[in-house]
Design an enzyme around this catalytic site. Structure first.
Site, PDB file in Angstrom:
ATOM      1  N   CYS A 119     -26.673   6.315 -41.145  1.00 11.82           N
ATOM      2  CA  CYS A 119     -25.882   5.145 -41.521  1.00 11.82           C
ATOM      3  C   CYS A 119     -24.904   5.482 -42.652  1.00 11.82           C
ATOM      4  CB  CYS A 119     -26.823   3.996 -41.861  1.00 11.82           C
ATOM      5  SG  CYS A 119     -26.058   2.367 -41.879  1.00 11.82           S
ATOM      6  N   HIS A 120     -25.047   4.874 -43.825  1.00 12.14           N
ATOM      7  CA  HIS A 120     -24.158   5.104 -44.961  1.00 12.14           C
ATOM      8  C   HIS A 120     -24.580   6.292 -45.828  1.00 12.14           C
ATOM      9  CE1 HIS A 120     -22.844   1.017 -43.960  1.00 12.14           C
ATOM     10  NE2 HIS A 120     -21.753   1.272 -44.655  1.00 12.14           N
TER      11      HIS A 120
END
Length: 194
Positions: A119-120
């Site tokens: 994800c991030h």
């Protein structure tokens, strides 16, 4: 250990660092954590802060709290067989500006150890200076950041590049967890460098 036990616990005896802080996407912490335990390894929660961290469900709803095992300032990459970096916008944004977290992440690459980020979380990989020339994926909004840092960004469920495993979102967790366990089982990768 019998052959069947080795197949059922391919990571037996290994210790895996999970780097996270407040705002971590809960399922991106708990799902890989459970996969590592199921494969026979011991997970350790490493954070810039001591005590507990509070997870998020998406970016809006508070999740559960999790006990921190050691601070990133006190943790040493040589004490672990690999690193998992869960996402979550707030989590990744805090970790990417933490110099101790950057150094901790970079040390895994210097020691050729498996690293998995979802994800991030690749934001911290950028700040650690380890994405140039690497093929990886992430949450879609990081595409330009990663390309600007020299990475080859692709939109795929899971990408493995010499011990670096990356995925996009919680929807990819089954594939991410499978590759995470596989790469941890393989151990060091000589092309995994900072």
């Amino acid at each position: 250990m019998t052959e069947n036990a080795v197949q059922n616990a391919p990571l037996s005896g290994k210790t895996v660092a999970f780097l996270a802080t407040d705002g971590v996407e809960q399922v991106e912490l708990t799902s890989p954590w459970e996969a590592v335990i199921a494969a026979g390894a011991t997970p350790v929660l490493v954070s810039p802060k001591s005590g507990t961290i509070t997870a998020m469900k998406s970016d809006w709803e508070h999740g559960e709290s999790f006990e921190v095992n050691t601070t990133v300032k006190d943790a040493k990459a040589e004490d672990f067989h690999g690193l998992v970096m869960p996402g979550g916008t707030l989590n990744a944004d805090a970790l990417r500006i933490d110099t101790d977290a950057q150094a901790f992440v970079r040390a895994f690459f210097e020691q050729h150890k498996p690293v998995a980020a979802i994800c991030h979380a690749p934001w911290t990989l950028i700040e650690a200076g380890v994405v140039d020339g690497r093929r990886l994926t992430s949450y879609a909004s990081l595409e330009s950041d990663l390309k600007n840092a020299g990475a080859q960004w692709v939109d795929e469920e899971v990408v493995v590049d010499s011990g670096l495993t990356t995925s996009r979102t919680p929807d990819d967790l089954d594939a991410f967890n499978a590759k995470l366990v596989e790469e941890l089982g393989e151990g060091k990768h000589e092309d995994q460098t900072a």
